[in-house]
Design a protein around this motif. Structure first.
Motif, PDB file in Angstrom:
ATOM      1  N   TRP A  18       7.849   0.412  -8.322  1.00  0.00           N
ATOM      2  CA  TRP A  18       8.052   0.408  -6.884  1.00  0.00           C
ATOM      3  C   TRP A  18       7.131   1.447  -6.274  1.00  0.00           C
ATOM      4  O   TRP A  18       7.045   2.566  -6.763  1.00  0.00           O
ATOM      5  CB  TRP A  18       9.497   0.749  -6.561  1.00  0.00           C
ATOM      6  CG  TRP A  18      10.472  -0.292  -7.004  1.00  0.00           C
ATOM      7  CD1 TRP A  18      10.988  -0.452  -8.251  1.00  0.00           C
ATOM      8  CD2 TRP A  18      11.037  -1.317  -6.203  1.00  0.00           C
ATOM      9  NE1 TRP A  18      11.851  -1.511  -8.270  1.00  0.00           N
ATOM     10  CE2 TRP A  18      11.904  -2.058  -7.022  1.00  0.00           C
ATOM     11  CE3 TRP A  18      10.916  -1.666  -4.860  1.00  0.00           C
ATOM     12  CZ2 TRP A  18      12.633  -3.137  -6.556  1.00  0.00           C
ATOM     13  CZ3 TRP A  18      11.653  -2.739  -4.399  1.00  0.00           C
ATOM     14  CH2 TRP A  18      12.497  -3.462  -5.246  1.00  0.00           C
ATOM     15  N   ILE A  19       6.466   1.105  -5.187  1.00  0.00           N
ATOM     16  CA  ILE A  19       5.628   2.074  -4.492  1.00  0.00           C
ATOM     17  C   ILE A  19       6.517   2.906  -3.576  1.00  0.00           C
ATOM     18  O   ILE A  19       7.285   2.370  -2.784  1.00  0.00           O
ATOM     19  CB  ILE A  19       4.517   1.375  -3.672  1.00  0.00           C
ATOM     20  CG1 ILE A  19       3.577   0.616  -4.600  1.00  0.00           C
ATOM     21  CG2 ILE A  19       3.749   2.393  -2.832  1.00  0.00           C
ATOM     22  CD1 ILE A  19       2.521  -0.201  -3.868  1.00  0.00           C
ATOM     23  N   TYR A  21       6.423   4.690  -0.599  1.00  0.00           N
ATOM     24  CA  TYR A  21       5.579   4.872   0.579  1.00  0.00           C
ATOM     25  C   TYR A  21       5.889   6.195   1.263  1.00  0.00           C
ATOM     26  O   TYR A  21       7.042   6.553   1.444  1.00  0.00           O
ATOM     27  CB  TYR A  21       5.775   3.714   1.567  1.00  0.00           C
ATOM     28  CG  TYR A  21       5.162   2.432   1.075  1.00  0.00           C
ATOM     29  CD1 TYR A  21       3.802   2.199   1.222  1.00  0.00           C
ATOM     30  CD2 TYR A  21       5.938   1.477   0.455  1.00  0.00           C
ATOM     31  CE1 TYR A  21       3.231   1.025   0.763  1.00  0.00           C
ATOM     32  CE2 TYR A  21       5.381   0.295  -0.012  1.00  0.00           C
ATOM     33  CZ  TYR A  21       4.023   0.082   0.141  1.00  0.00           C
ATOM     34  OH  TYR A  21       3.460  -1.071  -0.320  1.00  0.00           O
ATOM     35  N   HIS A  64      -1.622  -5.781   5.171  1.00  0.00           N
ATOM     36  CA  HIS A  64      -0.483  -6.446   4.531  1.00  0.00           C
ATOM     37  C   HIS A  64       0.833  -5.900   5.076  1.00  0.00           C
ATOM     38  O   HIS A  64       0.935  -4.715   5.385  1.00  0.00           O
ATOM     39  CB  HIS A  64      -0.529  -6.199   3.017  1.00  0.00           C
ATOM     40  CG  HIS A  64      -1.869  -6.474   2.423  1.00  0.00           C
ATOM     41  ND1 HIS A  64      -2.263  -7.729   2.031  1.00  0.00           N
ATOM     42  CD2 HIS A  64      -2.942  -5.667   2.202  1.00  0.00           C
ATOM     43  CE1 HIS A  64      -3.503  -7.672   1.563  1.00  0.00           C
ATOM     44  NE2 HIS A  64      -3.934  -6.426   1.657  1.00  0.00           N
ATOM     45  N   THR A  66       4.509  -4.415   4.517  1.00  0.00           N
ATOM     46  CA  THR A  66       5.181  -3.669   3.449  1.00  0.00           C
ATOM     47  C   THR A  66       6.605  -3.374   3.900  1.00  0.00           C
ATOM     48  O   THR A  66       6.984  -3.691   5.026  1.00  0.00           O
ATOM     49  CB  THR A  66       4.465  -2.333   3.138  1.00  0.00           C
ATOM     50  OG1 THR A  66       4.652  -1.450   4.240  1.00  0.00           O
ATOM     51  CG2 THR A  66       2.987  -2.535   2.858  1.00  0.00           C
ATOM     52  N   SER A  67       7.353  -2.730   3.045  1.00  0.00           N
ATOM     53  CA  SER A  67       8.743  -2.416   3.376  1.00  0.00           C
ATOM     54  C   SER A  67       8.870  -1.356   4.464  1.00  0.00           C
ATOM     55  O   SER A  67       9.944  -1.166   5.015  1.00  0.00           O
ATOM     56  CB  SER A  67       9.477  -1.933   2.124  1.00  0.00           C
ATOM     57  OG  SER A  67       8.838  -0.776   1.600  1.00  0.00           O
ATOM     58  N   THR A  69       6.478  -1.071   7.171  1.00  0.00           N
ATOM     59  CA  THR A  69       5.579  -1.322   8.294  1.00  0.00           C
ATOM     60  C   THR A  69       6.231  -1.953   9.506  1.00  0.00           C
ATOM     61  O   THR A  69       5.651  -1.957  10.583  1.00  0.00           O
ATOM     62  CB  THR A  69       4.399  -2.224   7.865  1.00  0.00           C
ATOM     63  OG1 THR A  69       4.912  -3.445   7.342  1.00  0.00           O
ATOM     64  CG2 THR A  69       3.526  -1.543   6.847  1.00  0.00           C
ATOM     65  N   MET A  74      -0.206  -2.711   7.052  1.00  0.00           N
ATOM     66  CA  MET A  74      -0.828  -1.555   6.421  1.00  0.00           C
ATOM     67  C   MET A  74      -2.091  -2.005   5.704  1.00  0.00           C
ATOM     68  O   MET A  74      -2.113  -3.062   5.070  1.00  0.00           O
ATOM     69  CB  MET A  74       0.146  -0.905   5.432  1.00  0.00           C
ATOM     70  CG  MET A  74      -0.358   0.396   4.835  1.00  0.00           C
ATOM     71  SD  MET A  74       0.868   1.195   3.757  1.00  0.00           S
ATOM     72  CE  MET A  74       1.998   1.864   4.975  1.00  0.00           C
ATOM     73  N   ILE A  79      -2.255   1.216   1.117  1.00  0.00           N
ATOM     74  CA  ILE A  79      -1.299   0.808   0.088  1.00  0.00           C
ATOM     75  C   ILE A  79      -1.723   1.393  -1.256  1.00  0.00           C
ATOM     76  O   ILE A  79      -0.901   1.928  -2.006  1.00  0.00           O
ATOM     77  CB  ILE A  79      -1.177  -0.729   0.021  1.00  0.00           C
ATOM     78  CG1 ILE A  79      -0.520  -1.252   1.297  1.00  0.00           C
ATOM     79  CG2 ILE A  79      -0.384  -1.158  -1.212  1.00  0.00           C
ATOM     80  CD1 ILE A  79      -0.537  -2.759   1.440  1.00  0.00           C
ATOM     81  N   ASN A  82      -0.905   5.078  -1.395  1.00  0.00           N
ATOM     82  CA  ASN A  82       0.523   5.281  -1.645  1.00  0.00           C
ATOM     83  C   ASN A  82       0.870   4.998  -3.102  1.00  0.00           C
ATOM     84  O   ASN A  82       1.693   5.694  -3.701  1.00  0.00           O
ATOM     85  CB  ASN A  82       1.358   4.396  -0.720  1.00  0.00           C
ATOM     86  CG  ASN A  82       1.530   4.992   0.653  1.00  0.00           C
ATOM     87  OD1 ASN A  82       2.260   5.956   0.826  1.00  0.00           O
ATOM     88  ND2 ASN A  82       0.854   4.427   1.639  1.00  0.00           N
ATOM     89  N   ALA A  83       0.253   3.970  -3.685  1.00  0.00           N
ATOM     90  CA  ALA A  83       0.495   3.644  -5.094  1.00  0.00           C
ATOM     91  C   ALA A  83      -0.003   4.773  -5.997  1.00  0.00           C
ATOM     92  O   ALA A  83       0.665   5.136  -6.980  1.00  0.00           O
ATOM     93  CB  ALA A  83      -0.179   2.325  -5.458  1.00  0.00           C
TER      94      ALA A  83
END
Length: 166
Positions: A18-19, A21, A64, A66-67, A69, A74, A79, A82-83
């Motif tokens: 899981w990233i 963020y 894209h 994201t959870s 945004t 983003m 991304i 953050n990864a």
């Protein structure tokens, strides 16, 4: 590899990671190609930092959802940044074991009939709303500590059995 460090497959929890963020779009410092090329940024801005090179302008299409945004998108470079942060900090978000999901679904599904057996309908609905709220707050508190539990399916099970129990 992240910054020359090999990440063992066991660090990914068996499947994917899981990233974590750091925030919504714009949280990670970005600079346009033209600003970098023309040296239009403070000296030392990138010193000692990891730099991800990639398009950040929405018009370039590498954006894209994201959870974090909402309706904004983003950039792919953000991304990736953050990864990288997530990997460098030991993948702080970990899901619970897979057997928890069906257990939580069954427990929430059993809650509504049990509550309706012992209470008047109006009181039962209030208790079930409070149960859903407590579950949601608990899931957020666990997430804040790095543990991810399923939220949607157990709440759907609670809602469906509540409707069927009335």
């Amino acid at each position: 590899d992240v910054l020359g460090k090999r990440i063992p497959p066991s660090a990914l929890g068996g499947k994917t990671a899981w990233i974590d963020y750091r925030g919504g779009p714009g949280t990670i410092l970005t600079a346009s190609y033209s600003d970098v090329r023309n040296n239009n940024f403070r000296t030392g801005t990138f010193k000692g930092r990891t730099v991800v090179i990639g398009p950040a302008a929405p018009t370039l299409g590498d954006v894209h959802p994201t959870s974090v945004t909402g309706q904004d998108l983003m950039s792919g470079a953000e991304i990736q940044a953050n990864a990288i942060w997530t990997a460098l900090h030991g993948f702080p978000l970990q899901p619970v074991a897979t057997w928890w999901t069906p257990l939580l679904i069954v427990l929430m599904a059993m809650a509504a009939p049990a509550v309706f057996l012992g209470l008047k309908p109006r009181e039962a609905v209030l208790v079930l709303v409070l149960l859903a709220l407590v579950y949601t707050v608990g899931a957020q508190l666990l997430f804040n500590r790095g543990t991810i539990i399923p939220v949607v399916y157990p709440l759907i099970a609670l809602g469906l059995t509540a409707v069927l129990s009335t």
